[in-house]
Design an enzyme around this catalytic site. Sequence first.
Site, PDB file in Angstrom:
ATOM      1  N   GLY A 292     -54.047  50.741  27.408  1.00  0.00           N
ATOM      2  CA  GLY A 292     -53.201  50.808  28.639  1.00  0.00           C
ATOM      3  C   GLY A 292     -54.076  51.285  29.764  1.00  0.00           C
ATOM      4  O   GLY A 292     -55.275  51.693  29.438  1.00  0.00           O
ATOM      5  N   LEU A 299     -46.501  52.872  46.393  1.00  0.00           N
ATOM      6  CA  LEU A 299     -45.991  51.664  46.690  1.00  0.00           C
ATOM      7  C   LEU A 299     -46.320  50.669  47.903  1.00  0.00           C
ATOM      8  O   LEU A 299     -46.789  49.624  47.978  1.00  0.00           O
ATOM      9  CB  LEU A 299     -44.379  51.206  46.239  1.00  0.00           C
ATOM     10  CG  LEU A 299     -44.147  49.904  46.130  1.00  0.00           C
ATOM     11  CD1 LEU A 299     -44.711  48.979  45.175  1.00  0.00           C
ATOM     12  CD2 LEU A 299     -42.497  49.871  45.946  1.00  0.00           C
ATOM     13  N   ALA A 300     -46.356  51.460  48.785  1.00  0.00           N
ATOM     14  CA  ALA A 300     -46.539  50.903  50.181  1.00  0.00           C
ATOM     15  C   ALA A 300     -48.092  50.508  50.359  1.00  0.00           C
ATOM     16  O   ALA A 300     -48.431  49.883  50.921  1.00  0.00           O
ATOM     17  CB  ALA A 300     -46.420  52.066  51.366  1.00  0.00           C
ATOM     18  N   TYR A 355     -47.408  51.266  36.948  1.00  0.00           N
ATOM     19  CA  TYR A 355     -47.277  51.909  35.606  1.00  0.00           C
ATOM     20  C   TYR A 355     -46.020  52.187  34.914  1.00  0.00           C
ATOM     21  O   TYR A 355     -45.917  52.065  33.640  1.00  0.00           O
ATOM     22  CB  TYR A 355     -48.291  53.227  35.742  1.00  0.00           C
ATOM     23  CG  TYR A 355     -48.774  53.876  34.309  1.00  0.00           C
ATOM     24  CD1 TYR A 355     -49.607  53.407  33.612  1.00  0.00           C
ATOM     25  CD2 TYR A 355     -47.876  55.069  34.066  1.00  0.00           C
ATOM     26  CE1 TYR A 355     -49.625  54.138  32.213  1.00  0.00           C
ATOM     27  CE2 TYR A 355     -48.142  55.674  32.715  1.00  0.00           C
ATOM     28  CZ  TYR A 355     -49.150  54.991  31.788  1.00  0.00           C
ATOM     29  OH  TYR A 355     -49.432  55.802  30.709  1.00  0.00           O
ATOM     30  N   LYS A 359     -44.438  50.747  31.409  1.00  0.00           N
ATOM     31  CA  LYS A 359     -44.075  51.736  30.516  1.00  0.00           C
ATOM     32  C   LYS A 359     -42.411  51.531  29.948  1.00  0.00           C
ATOM     33  O   LYS A 359     -42.145  51.766  29.099  1.00  0.00           O
ATOM     34  CB  LYS A 359     -44.579  53.048  30.537  1.00  0.00           C
ATOM     35  CG  LYS A 359     -46.206  53.054  30.600  1.00  0.00           C
ATOM     36  CD  LYS A 359     -46.731  52.730  29.301  1.00  0.00           C
ATOM     37  CE  LYS A 359     -48.193  52.913  29.187  1.00  0.00           C
ATOM     38  NZ  LYS A 359     -48.831  52.571  28.069  1.00  0.00           N
TER      39      LYS A 359
END
Length: 449
Positions: A292, A299-300, A355, A359
Amino acid sequence: MADTYLNFVSSGVGKTLAKKLGLPQPAHLRRHKPGAPLVPGPVLVLGPDDGPSDADDVAAALLGWDLDVRRHPVSGVRWGAVVLVLSEVTHPEQHSEHVLGLATTLRSLATGARVVTISRQATSSDAPALAAARHGVDGLVRSIAKELRGGATANGIVLAGDARAGAEGTLAPLRFFLSGKSAYVDGQFLTVNDADVVAPADLDKPLAGRVAVVTGAARGIGAAIAKTLARDGARLVLVDVPQAGEHLAKVANETRGTALQLDITAEDAGQRILEHAQARHGRLDIVVHNAGITRDKLLANMSEDKWDSVIAVNIAAQLRINDYLLASDAFRDAPRIVSLASTSGIAGNRGQTNYAASKAGVIGMVRSTAPLLAGVSGTANAIAPGFIATEMTARMPLATREVAARLNALKQAGRPVDVAEAVAFLASPDAGAVTGQVLRVCGQNLVGA
């Protein structure tokens, strides 16, 4: 990695200072040591004792393990474990008789003791009182876990359908929860079904004769998983990217496994893994999806390449490999799939939308994959680690790292071996009654879900 803070507050001036300042005082956890007793003292089994009962079946099984088993609390005993059997409770008012019996023992638990409940699954078809009694155990166990001290933990086993308290499918997770192998598993539940499970002939080598592939095996948690599976008797195929070839070869040499340098996002990754396993070891029984990556950004500020790369490695590659294996006649002998999820996929985490999505996707994947393996006595499960001390976390700023490490009921970070022990259990033949589950190895994380 050594926990400097834990060592400082465990004795001398550090212990005194921590008490005066009200600082967290974690305990050294009881982890697995070869040859050590399963539990550090007598085992108390609480439950109905006025006739044949599930508690009687559990007590008889524990006696068969050569444990010192008692059915009633007595003073002057340092209990190594308490097993609270609530599978026959039908109304919340019935909890108190047995739960308050547990209450009298909590100040007498040995260091590293275990509390384990056995209850039945609540379903939508249950009468309201029955569902309340069964689901009430959830809050009970999670609260007890937060009250325990001295490295003790509390976990639960939930019987689904026709599963029996004294069956091997139930006793296997009970053995795991009682042992030092579950040191960093706290406040968690495993649901078991009525699958026909047989205990391994050698409990020290439960994976003897099995072949396992571990992805991302060159370092950290992956290397710990490889070493633990090898300890338990598995033959190994260890996979990692070519850039990690030197470290991968070292782990392969230590575990007497074979190394396969491979980018798991390759379209033919599943085919190459299976062909390598068959060519070198003659079979493939266990797949541990550990590989992984993280590409953290708010997010911006998230770019397409950061999002896509995390999805590609963390979930899309697993799906592609599983599809290939599930279509093959060579993956049919009670196979095991164990995937690494994360508590971020359960509770979310700031700056980890990519992430966490990947997951959470792993969790959805194993739940849907489990039924596909049922016809060949296979299982698919996930492990969701919390804050684990690795080379990566060691590079975090000190204050951030220390806060993250203490935000759980055990007030410390886990170790890679804690994840590895849980993986090894779910990969074992006697975990055949556990499937479609997500086991958190997080010390009962106090933040989020």
